[in-house]
Design an enzyme around this catalytic site. Structure first.
Site, PDB file in Angstrom:
ATOM      1  N   ARG A   1       0.744  -0.984  -0.183  1.00 21.43           N
ATOM      2  CA  ARG A   1      -0.152  -0.076  -0.096  1.00 21.43           C
ATOM      3  C   ARG A   1       0.642   1.400  -0.289  1.00 21.43           C
ATOM      4  O   ARG A   1       0.490   2.046  -0.723  1.00 21.43           O
ATOM      5  CB  ARG A   1      -1.011   0.054   1.433  1.00 21.43           C
ATOM      6  CG  ARG A   1      -1.732  -0.866   0.917  1.00 21.43           C
ATOM      7  CD  ARG A   1      -3.040  -1.205   2.735  1.00 21.43           C
ATOM      8  NE  ARG A   1      -2.397  -1.582   3.330  1.00 21.43           N
ATOM      9  CZ  ARG A   1      -2.741  -0.652   4.374  1.00 21.43           C
ATOM     10  NH1 ARG A   1      -3.636  -0.167   4.632  1.00 21.43           N
ATOM     11  NH2 ARG A   1      -1.750  -0.873   5.454  1.00 21.43           N
TER      12      ARG A   1
ATOM     13  N   ASN B   1      -5.958  -2.681   1.796  1.00 23.32           N
ATOM     14  CA  ASN B   1      -5.927  -4.291   2.540  1.00 23.32           C
ATOM     15  C   ASN B   1      -7.947  -4.826   2.732  1.00 23.32           C
ATOM     16  O   ASN B   1      -7.950  -4.057   3.055  1.00 23.32           O
ATOM     17  CB  ASN B   1      -5.391  -4.342   3.750  1.00 23.32           C
ATOM     18  CG  ASN B   1      -3.831  -4.720   3.522  1.00 23.32           C
ATOM     19  OD1 ASN B   1      -3.170  -4.567   1.725  1.00 23.32           O
ATOM     20  ND2 ASN B   1      -3.431  -4.516   4.397  1.00 23.32           N
TER      21      ASN B   1
END
Length: 93
Positions: free
Chosen positions: A23, A41
């Site tokens: 990320r 996520n």
């Protein structure tokens, strides 16, 4: 981010993509390309992202998702064309 040349894609990345700075790296890559959107996520272990901006830059970030950052093991990437939402920045959710 708006304009006639703005496109949006939703991306789902499957594999060992959580716990490998996916990320954060995705956010860096998106900002480098001046894209808006987000990355998060998912409970199933995948990463979901939304990229919005100029088509070549969105294409480039989608291609980056095929391998991700060092440590990631990408098994599969699914992309979906979406309508741009006029997002103004890129964030990690």
């Amino acid at each position: 981010m708006t304009g006639s040349d703005t496109v949006a894609r939703e991306v789902i990345v499957v594999g060992r993509v959580q716990g490998v700075f996916f990320r954060g790296s995705c956010q860096q890559e998106a900002r480098r390309r001046h894209l808006a959107g987000w990355v998060t996520n998912e409970p199933d272990g995948s990463v979901r992202a939304w990229f919005e901006g100029a088509a070549p830059d969105v294409d480039s970030l989608c291609a980056w998702c095929q391998h991700g950052p060092p440590g990631a093991v990408v098994e599969r990437v699914r992309t979906f064309d979406r309508e741009p939402g006029g997002l103004g920045r890129f964030e990690v959710r």
